[in-house]
Scaffold this active site. Structure first.
Site, PDB file in Angstrom:
ATOM      1  CE  LYS A  13      -2.109  -1.131   3.843  1.00  0.00           C
ATOM      2  NZ  LYS A  13      -1.455  -2.355   4.160  1.00  0.00           N
ATOM      3  NE  ARG A  87      -5.167  -1.797  10.275  1.00  0.00           N
ATOM      4  CZ  ARG A  87      -4.179  -0.803   9.928  1.00  0.00           C
ATOM      5  NH1 ARG A  87      -3.954   0.230   9.628  1.00  0.00           N
ATOM      6  NH2 ARG A  87      -2.922  -1.754   9.939  1.00  0.00           N
ATOM      7  NE  ARG A 126       6.900  -2.599   6.125  1.00  0.00           N
ATOM      8  CZ  ARG A 126       5.866  -2.658   6.052  1.00  0.00           C
ATOM      9  NH1 ARG A 126       4.974  -2.036   5.186  1.00  0.00           N
ATOM     10  NH2 ARG A 126       5.012  -3.501   6.699  1.00  0.00           N
ATOM     11  NE  ARG A 152       5.596  -0.704  10.496  1.00  0.00           N
ATOM     12  CZ  ARG A 152       4.664  -0.630  10.084  1.00  0.00           C
ATOM     13  NH1 ARG A 152       4.561  -0.156   8.736  1.00  0.00           N
ATOM     14  NH2 ARG A 152       3.760  -1.632  10.725  1.00  0.00           N
ATOM     15  NE  ARG A 163       1.657  -5.108  11.573  1.00  0.00           N
ATOM     16  CZ  ARG A 163       2.778  -5.062  10.629  1.00  0.00           C
ATOM     17  NH1 ARG A 163       4.050  -5.616  11.121  1.00  0.00           N
ATOM     18  NH2 ARG A 163       2.822  -4.374   9.499  1.00  0.00           N
TER      19      ARG A 163
HETATM   20  P1  ADP Z   1       0.308  -2.447   8.152  1.00  0.00           P
HETATM   21  O1  ADP Z   1       1.744  -2.688   7.806  1.00  0.00           O
HETATM   22  O2  ADP Z   1      -0.015  -3.202   9.194  1.00  0.00           O
HETATM   23  O3  ADP Z   1      -0.702  -1.814   7.512  1.00  0.00           O
HETATM   24  P2  ADP Z   1       0.199   0.292   9.627  1.00  0.00           P
HETATM   25  O4  ADP Z   1       1.377   1.226   9.532  1.00  0.00           O
HETATM   26  O5  ADP Z   1      -1.005   0.892   8.834  1.00  0.00           O
HETATM   27  O6  ADP Z   1       0.704  -1.285   9.360  1.00  0.00           O
HETATM   28  O7  ADP Z   1      -0.539   0.319  11.056  1.00  0.00           O
HETATM   29  C1  ADP Z   1       0.569  -0.071  12.416  1.00  0.00           C
HETATM   30  C2  ADP Z   1      -0.328  -0.404  13.705  1.00  0.00           C
HETATM   31  O8  ADP Z   1      -1.121   0.896  13.891  1.00  0.00           O
HETATM   32  C3  ADP Z   1      -1.326  -1.381  13.469  1.00  0.00           C
HETATM   33  O9  ADP Z   1      -0.827  -2.808  13.662  1.00  0.00           O
HETATM   34  C4  ADP Z   1      -2.127  -0.987  14.303  1.00  0.00           C
HETATM   35  O10 ADP Z   1      -2.007  -1.393  15.608  1.00  0.00           O
HETATM   36  C5  ADP Z   1      -2.410   0.437  14.413  1.00  0.00           C
HETATM   37  N1  ADP Z   1      -3.186   1.200  13.342  1.00  0.00           N
HETATM   38  C6  ADP Z   1      -2.856   1.798  12.430  1.00  0.00           C
HETATM   39  N2  ADP Z   1      -3.977   2.226  11.733  1.00  0.00           N
HETATM   40  C7  ADP Z   1      -5.227   1.784  12.540  1.00  0.00           C
HETATM   41  C8  ADP Z   1      -6.631   1.720  12.541  1.00  0.00           C
HETATM   42  N3  ADP Z   1      -7.161   2.442  11.446  1.00  0.00           N
HETATM   43  N4  ADP Z   1      -7.416   1.200  13.497  1.00  0.00           N
HETATM   44  C9  ADP Z   1      -6.856   0.683  14.396  1.00  0.00           C
HETATM   45  N5  ADP Z   1      -5.611   0.558  14.707  1.00  0.00           N
HETATM   46  C10 ADP Z   1      -4.638   1.167  13.685  1.00  0.00           C
HETATM   47  P1  ADP Z   2       2.009  -1.734   3.233  1.00  0.00           P
HETATM   48  O1  ADP Z   2       2.158  -0.230   3.277  1.00  0.00           O
HETATM   49  O2  ADP Z   2       1.035  -2.362   2.564  1.00  0.00           O
HETATM   50  O3  ADP Z   2       2.336  -2.417   4.607  1.00  0.00           O
HETATM   51  P2  ADP Z   2       4.779  -1.597   1.874  1.00  0.00           P
HETATM   52  O4  ADP Z   2       4.297  -0.704   0.518  1.00  0.00           O
HETATM   53  O5  ADP Z   2       5.289  -0.934   2.864  1.00  0.00           O
HETATM   54  O6  ADP Z   2       3.324  -2.263   2.187  1.00  0.00           O
HETATM   55  O7  ADP Z   2       5.559  -2.776   1.101  1.00  0.00           O
HETATM   56  C1  ADP Z   2       5.886  -3.990   1.875  1.00  0.00           C
HETATM   57  C2  ADP Z   2       7.277  -4.263   1.646  1.00  0.00           C
HETATM   58  O8  ADP Z   2       7.152  -5.016   0.100  1.00  0.00           O
HETATM   59  C3  ADP Z   2       8.306  -3.130   1.209  1.00  0.00           C
HETATM   60  O9  ADP Z   2       9.473  -3.528   1.631  1.00  0.00           O
HETATM   61  C4  ADP Z   2       8.331  -3.113  -0.212  1.00  0.00           C
HETATM   62  O10 ADP Z   2       9.211  -2.751  -0.776  1.00  0.00           O
HETATM   63  C5  ADP Z   2       7.781  -4.370  -0.725  1.00  0.00           C
HETATM   64  N1  ADP Z   2       7.120  -4.289  -1.942  1.00  0.00           N
HETATM   65  C6  ADP Z   2       6.135  -3.583  -2.420  1.00  0.00           C
HETATM   66  N2  ADP Z   2       5.449  -3.819  -3.510  1.00  0.00           N
HETATM   67  C7  ADP Z   2       6.239  -4.763  -3.838  1.00  0.00           C
HETATM   68  C8  ADP Z   2       6.124  -5.754  -4.997  1.00  0.00           C
HETATM   69  N3  ADP Z   2       5.150  -5.498  -5.872  1.00  0.00           N
HETATM   70  N4  ADP Z   2       6.865  -6.858  -5.376  1.00  0.00           N
HETATM   71  C9  ADP Z   2       7.823  -6.958  -4.148  1.00  0.00           C
HETATM   72  N5  ADP Z   2       7.967  -6.292  -3.064  1.00  0.00           N
HETATM   73  C10 ADP Z   2       7.189  -5.162  -2.864  1.00  0.00           C
END
Ligand code: ADP
Ligand code: ADP
Length: 206
Positions: A13, A87, A126, A152, A163
């Site tokens: 994302k 979410r 990541r 992270r 998660r």
């Molecule tokens: P992810 O890689 O899981 O998409 P995020 O960076 O979006 O991670 O979120 C990290 C953490 O922050 C989640 O595991 C949760 O604990 C909290 N969090 C983020 N957005 C929300 C939301 N909309 N509702 C509840 N918890 C959230």
């Molecule tokens: P999210 O925000 O959904 O948690 P990220 O965009 O941070 O996901 O991506 C998670 C990990 O996967 C990062 O290390 C990113 O560089 C890698 N990644 C993202 N898109 C792809 C893809 N299409 N193929 C392989 N690796 C990817």
């Protein structure tokens, strides 16, 4: 363009959001980033810090309050991309009420779909460059030598698994909710970053 970006942790994302935001000149709003920033400055309640560390969801009120303040800022006048919010259905209902009060509504909900096995590898390897905020992957998108890398605390296999489970349990309701409103578009997130980007743009009609 008012867009919600949904997808399991590690789906890509953040990576795709950067392309979308550039294309539409809109800010990316990530509740995860906002919560991590609050934690870093010491203003996040200890119980929420613990919830995040364990891979659970923080209470709806906490994230709704963050979004309420953020979406009325000037840079949101032409729209925004919400990454990681809503979410849950109560969060989605709160968002709808908030936007309706501002005289606006969502245009589209994009769901990025990636199967479980790939998610673990994507999230565990990541890394983010602290200085630029850019997202890298140790195997698929290696960072430059001078990057200042951040890993992270919740990007470890056991917490990523938790998660993913949390995502599946809590969002099982969210996607049907948006499908019923006619807003949902699903995008296959498996493939090269550029291939996924092309699918995302096609789904957005650009
Ligand atoms: P992810 O890689 O899981 O998409 P995020 O960076 O979006 O991670 O979120 C990290 C953490 O922050 C989640 O595991 C949760 O604990 C909290 N969090 C983020 N957005 C929300 C939301 N909309 N509702 C509840 N918890 C959230
Ligand atoms: P999210 O925000 O959904 O948690 P990220 O965009 O941070 O996901 O991506 C998670 C990990 O996967 C990062 O290390 C990113 O560089 C890698 N990644 C993202 N898109 C792809 C893809 N299409 N193929 C392989 N690796 C990817």
């Amino acid at each position: 363009m008012r867009l919600v970006f949904v997808g399991p942790p590690g789906a890509g994302k953040g990576t795709q959001a950067q392309f979308i935001c550039e294309r539409f000149s809109i800010p990316q709003i990530s509740t995860g980033d906002m919560l991590r920033a609050a934690k870093a400055e010491g203003s996040l309640a200890p119980e929420l810090v613990a919830t995040m560390a364990a891979g659970g969801l923080v209470p709806d009120e906490a994230v709704v309050a963050l979004i309420e303040v953020r979406t009325v800022r000037e840079d949101c006048a032409t729209g925004f991309l919400l990454d990681g919010f809503p979410r849950t259905v109560p969060q989605a209902v709160a968002l709808e009420a908030m936007l309706s009060k501002q005289g606006s509504k969502l245009d589209v909900v994009l769901a990025l779909e990636v199967h479980k096995d790939l998610l673990i590898e994507r999230a565990v390897l990541r890394r983010t460059d602290k200085r630029t905020g850019r997202i890298y992957h140790l195997k698929y998108n290696p960072p430059p030598a001078d990057a200042v890398l951040e890993h992270r605390g919740d990007d470890h296999e056991d917490v990523v698994k938790k998660r993913v489970e949390t995502y599946e349990a809590m969002t099982a309701e969210l996607l049907p909710y948006y499908a019923a409103l006619g807003l949902l578009r699903r995008v296959d997130g498996v493939g090269l970053v550029e291939q996924v980007k092309a699918r995302v743009f096609e789904a957005l009609g650009v």
